[in-house]
Design a protein around this motif. Structure first.
Motif, mmCIF file in Angstrom:
data_model
loop_
_atom_site.group_PDB
_atom_site.id
_atom_site.type_symbol
_atom_site.label_atom_id
_atom_site.label_comp_id
_atom_site.label_asym_id
_atom_site.label_seq_id
_atom_site.Cartn_x
_atom_site.Cartn_y
_atom_site.Cartn_z
ATOM 1 N N LEU A 66 0.860 -1.178 0.000
ATOM 2 C CA LEU A 66 0.000 0.000 0.000
ATOM 3 C C LEU A 66 0.896 1.227 0.000
ATOM 4 N N SER A 80 -2.638 -0.025 -4.357
ATOM 5 C CA SER A 80 -2.274 -1.268 -3.704
ATOM 6 C C SER A 80 -2.127 -2.378 -4.734
ATOM 7 N N ALA A 105 -5.521 1.596 4.759
ATOM 8 C CA ALA A 105 -5.470 2.834 3.961
ATOM 9 C C ALA A 105 -6.227 3.953 4.663
ATOM 10 N N LEU A 113 -8.886 4.554 -2.699
ATOM 11 C CA LEU A 113 -7.928 3.554 -3.150
ATOM 12 C C LEU A 113 -8.188 3.348 -4.629
#
Length: 161
Positions: A66, A80, A105, A113
């Protein structure tokens, strides 16, 4: 099978490297085209915002990295990548890794994300991301060059955290 997902430790590096390199060598999912050695693996995994491992009976069966997808004014968007050990796929390890990465995250202050390059032929990942609520951003024709020198479409995705 009792999977535990946690931050990696140096003792996990060899197994992590082997899993990562297997996917790189397959040439159908990761953009990387060079294998890691122990030194480069240590540098690579330690440079991430977070590197998580899935452990089953003291064996590393999967991992994820990440990190920010970009810098500055776009630094609130994470990126990621996930890797599950060959022979362990189909056991929902990837799903657990993705869910864990979403939690981490958010804890790290990311707001979204984003996946830049989900290869269109990776049906398992596409199904999982849809099931988890990711949104597709369109298709980039020929955005991924496979190991067989075939240009495959990629489908960027994102999810709000």
């Amino acid at each position: 099978m009792k999977i535990i997902i946690k931050e990696y430790e140096n003792k996990d590096l060899k197994e992590m490297m082997d899993i990562w390199n297997n996917i790189v060598d397959e040439g159908i999912a990761f953009p990387n085209d060079k294998s890691l050695n122990l030194e480069s693996a240590s540098e690579f995994f330690s440079s991430q915002t977070y590197t998580g491992v899935a452990i089953d009976n003291s064996e590393v069966v999967g991992l994820y990295i990440l990190h920010p997808n970009n810098v500055g004014r776009c630094g609130h968007i994470a990126n990621s990548s996930y890797a599950v050990k060959q022979g362990q796929r189909g056991k929902s390890i990837g799903k657990k890794l993705v869910k864990h990465s979403l939690e981490i995250a958010k804890q790290k202050g990311f707001r979204l994300l984003q996946f830049n390059a989900v290869v269109a032929s990776n049906e398992v990942a596409l199904h999982l991301y849809k099931k988890l609520g990711f949104k597709q951003l369109g298709i980039i024709p020929g955005g991924f060059l496979s190991k067989d020198n075939e240009y495959l479409d990629i489908i960027p995705h994102y999810i709000e955290l």
